[in-house]
Design a protein around this motif. Structure first.
Motif, PDB file in Angstrom:
ATOM      1  N   ARG A  66      -2.655 -10.471  -9.567  1.00 38.12           N
ATOM      2  CA  ARG A  66      -1.522 -10.833  -8.695  1.00 38.12           C
ATOM      3  C   ARG A  66      -1.202 -12.324  -8.846  1.00 38.12           C
ATOM      4  NH1 ARG A  66      -3.127  -8.514  -4.030  1.00 38.12           N
ATOM      5  NH2 ARG A  66      -1.772  -6.692  -4.307  1.00 38.12           N
TER       6      ARG A  66
ATOM      7  N   ALA B  61      -2.459  -2.003  -4.663  1.00 35.39           N
ATOM      8  CA  ALA B  61      -1.950  -2.759  -5.804  1.00 35.39           C
ATOM      9  C   ALA B  61      -1.095  -1.894  -6.721  1.00 35.39           C
ATOM     10  CB  ALA B  61      -3.111  -3.365  -6.589  1.00 35.39           C
TER      11      ALA B  61
ATOM     12  N   LYS C 145       0.483 -12.958 -12.279  1.00 33.98           N
ATOM     13  CA  LYS C 145       1.889 -12.547 -12.296  1.00 33.98           C
ATOM     14  C   LYS C 145       2.757 -13.534 -11.523  1.00 33.98           C
ATOM     15  CE  LYS C 145       1.464  -7.639 -13.273  1.00 33.98           C
ATOM     16  NZ  LYS C 145       1.920  -6.274 -12.940  1.00 33.98           N
ATOM     17  N   SER C 146       2.223 -14.099 -10.457  1.00 30.88           N
ATOM     18  CA  SER C 146       2.989 -15.076  -9.676  1.00 30.88           C
ATOM     19  C   SER C 146       3.278 -16.329 -10.493  1.00 30.88           C
ATOM     20  CB  SER C 146       2.235 -15.443  -8.396  1.00 30.88           C
ATOM     21  OG  SER C 146       1.123 -16.288  -8.678  1.00 30.88           O
TER      22      SER C 146
ATOM     23  N   THR D 132       1.398  -4.622  -8.510  1.00 25.81           N
ATOM     24  CA  THR D 132       0.440  -5.545  -9.121  1.00 25.81           C
ATOM     25  C   THR D 132      -0.278  -4.848 -10.266  1.00 25.81           C
ATOM     26  OG1 THR D 132       0.127  -6.702  -7.030  1.00 25.81           O
ATOM     27  CG2 THR D 132      -1.581  -6.989  -8.707  1.00 25.81           C
TER      28      THR D 132
ATOM     29  N   GLU E 204      -6.598  -9.405  -7.192  1.00 27.99           N
ATOM     30  CA  GLU E 204      -6.120 -10.713  -6.763  1.00 27.99           C
ATOM     31  C   GLU E 204      -5.873 -11.646  -7.942  1.00 27.99           C
ATOM     32  OE1 GLU E 204      -5.052 -11.443  -3.745  1.00 27.99           O
ATOM     33  OE2 GLU E 204      -5.491  -9.321  -3.399  1.00 27.99           O
TER      34      GLU E 204
END
Length: 428
Positions: A241, A291, A244-245, A296, A238
């Protein structure tokens, strides 16, 4: 013989095609190909992939040749379908100078079984106190671009920031072993229900996750690249992720054993299951698989960690951490990702060849199976099923958690720039 015709292979698991190799490059890909005088390999529908690339291998030389050497490690790599491996820096002496990384690089060239790219240490002696000669290692004949203190965490935030700033100048990457040392003192396995029942010191998930959170923020602040070694928890997924966002330049790897095994195996007290980071819960395993499938987690890396028999054949607390993985990695990925429908073979090629080559700047590797590209290839019998027998390993060590376990898939051929390193399952 300069020409090789691979006939009837499923390129990336697709339709059957022929692949003609001329010298070190692929000359043509298509159907009905022929070449006078060429050596013919009847693929019979086996899967053809670009040669695998491992961004996380322990070859142990110099200093621990009792567990592995560059030669035996690269032979194991070829047996597993690898044409390039990145050798971690925790050798004796540590690979923290241009001289040591050049030694490892030359040994790799002499082996001839796969390309060896040394990874340089981030800090002198892996002690976490002073930056190693990052620039000198990059400018050496080895051309180091990946730096890691793997086995130890760069836990000092100032040192980590300086390393990220330094490698940014030449496009390098710092690969972090995310483990907060104060939270893992005396840790023997994953902290949870099983550790409590067994009375073994726990390695909490937050010890990994807190370091990853800090480092992605540092990478964002500096504008540099950071790579997360052997990510193992759902919480870590998480965090990556989220990073990366935000556009942070972070990549991450997962090991085959963290895709398949759980901390329930530790109930046997068999030290073959002792590894760092430790085997986690079924929930973590499922999160890691998802993932890897959605991108991810970028790649699969083996963390191939060979140990001599005496370092594992002892009581749990005294045993060394680590597992060999080069010769079983593709089979484990086939079982956990392909046979579950999470990845197709093109996805496997992406996670085990294309992206690790891109992250590590492994020129000539992870390239498409198409005309004009280097002939770094692996042929896989995906229909094969068989029990793992470590007695047949090319690695000098046998500390595998899969002994006797039936796994799918078998690498039959590996080519390094058109030269066969594995033929019909036997080293050339």
């Amino acid at each position: 013989m300069s020409k090789i015709l691979i006939r009837g292979a499923k390129v990336l698991g697709g339709e059957q095609q022929d692949v003609l190799i001329d010298g070190s490059v692929i000359e043509a890909v298509g159907t009905g190909l022929s070449a006078e005088g060429a050596e013919v390999v009847e693929a019979g529908g086996k899967v053809l992939l670009p040669g695998l690339v491992d961004l996380h291998t322990h070859l142990r030389e110099p200093g621990r040749e009792d567990s592995e050497t560059v030669l035996t490690g690269t032979r194991a790599a070829a047996s597993g379908g690898y044409t390039a491996v990145f050798a971690m820096a925790n050798t004796f002496p540590v690979a923290d100078t241009a001289g040591v990384v050049e030694q490892v690089y030359r040994l790799g060239q002499e082996s001839g079984y796969c390309d060896v790219q040394p990874i340089g240490a981030v800090t002198v002696g892996l002690e976490g106190k002073k930056l190693a000669e990052l620039g000198a290692m990059h400018e050496s004949a080895a051309g180091v671009t990946v730096f890691s203190d793997d086995g130890k965490c760069v836990d000092d935030a100032v040192i980590m920031r300086r390393a990220l700033e330094y490698v940014k100048a030449f496009g390098g990457v710092v690969a972090q072993h995310a483990q907060e040392p104060r939270l893992t003192e005396g840790a023997q396995m994953n902290e949870g229900i099983v550790s409590a029942e067994l009375g073994l010191g726990g390695w909490p998930a937050v010890a990994e996750e807190s370091v990853i959170a800090r480092d992605v923020l540092l990478a964002e602040h500096v504008g540099s690249r950071v790579h997360i070694c052997h990510l193992s928890t759902a919480g870590s997924v998480e965090i990556v992720r989220w990073a990366k966002s935000r556009g942070i330049d972070v990549t991450a790897e997962v090991t085959p054993h963290h895709l398949l095994l759980t901390d329930e195996m530790v109930r046997t007290y068999n030290p073959v299951y002792k590894v760092n980071p430790p085997l986690r819960t079924e929930r973590d395993v499922m999160a890691l698989r998802e993932a890897l499938a959605d991108g991810t987690i970028d790649i699969v890396a083996t963390d191939h960690a060979p140990h001599p028999h005496e370092d594992k054949d002892c009581e749990w607390a005294a045993a060394a951490m680590g597992m060999v993985g080069l010769e079983t990695a593709l089979s484990v990925v086939q079982q956990t990702m392909v046979e579950t429908g999470l990845l197709d073979w093109a996805g496997v090629a992406d996670r085990m060849s294309v992206k690790p080559a891109q992250i590590g700047r492994a020129n000539g590797h992870g390239r498409p199976v198409s005309a004009g590209e280097p002939a770094n290839l692996v042929l896989v019998d995906a229909d094969y099923r068989g029990a793992v027998d470590p007695a047949g390993f090319a690695s000098r060590s046998r500390n595998t958690p899969y002994e006797g376990r039936e796994l799918p898939g078998r690498v039959t051929h590996t080519w390094l720039r058109g030269k066969a390193t594995l033929v019909d399952g036997k080293l050339a």
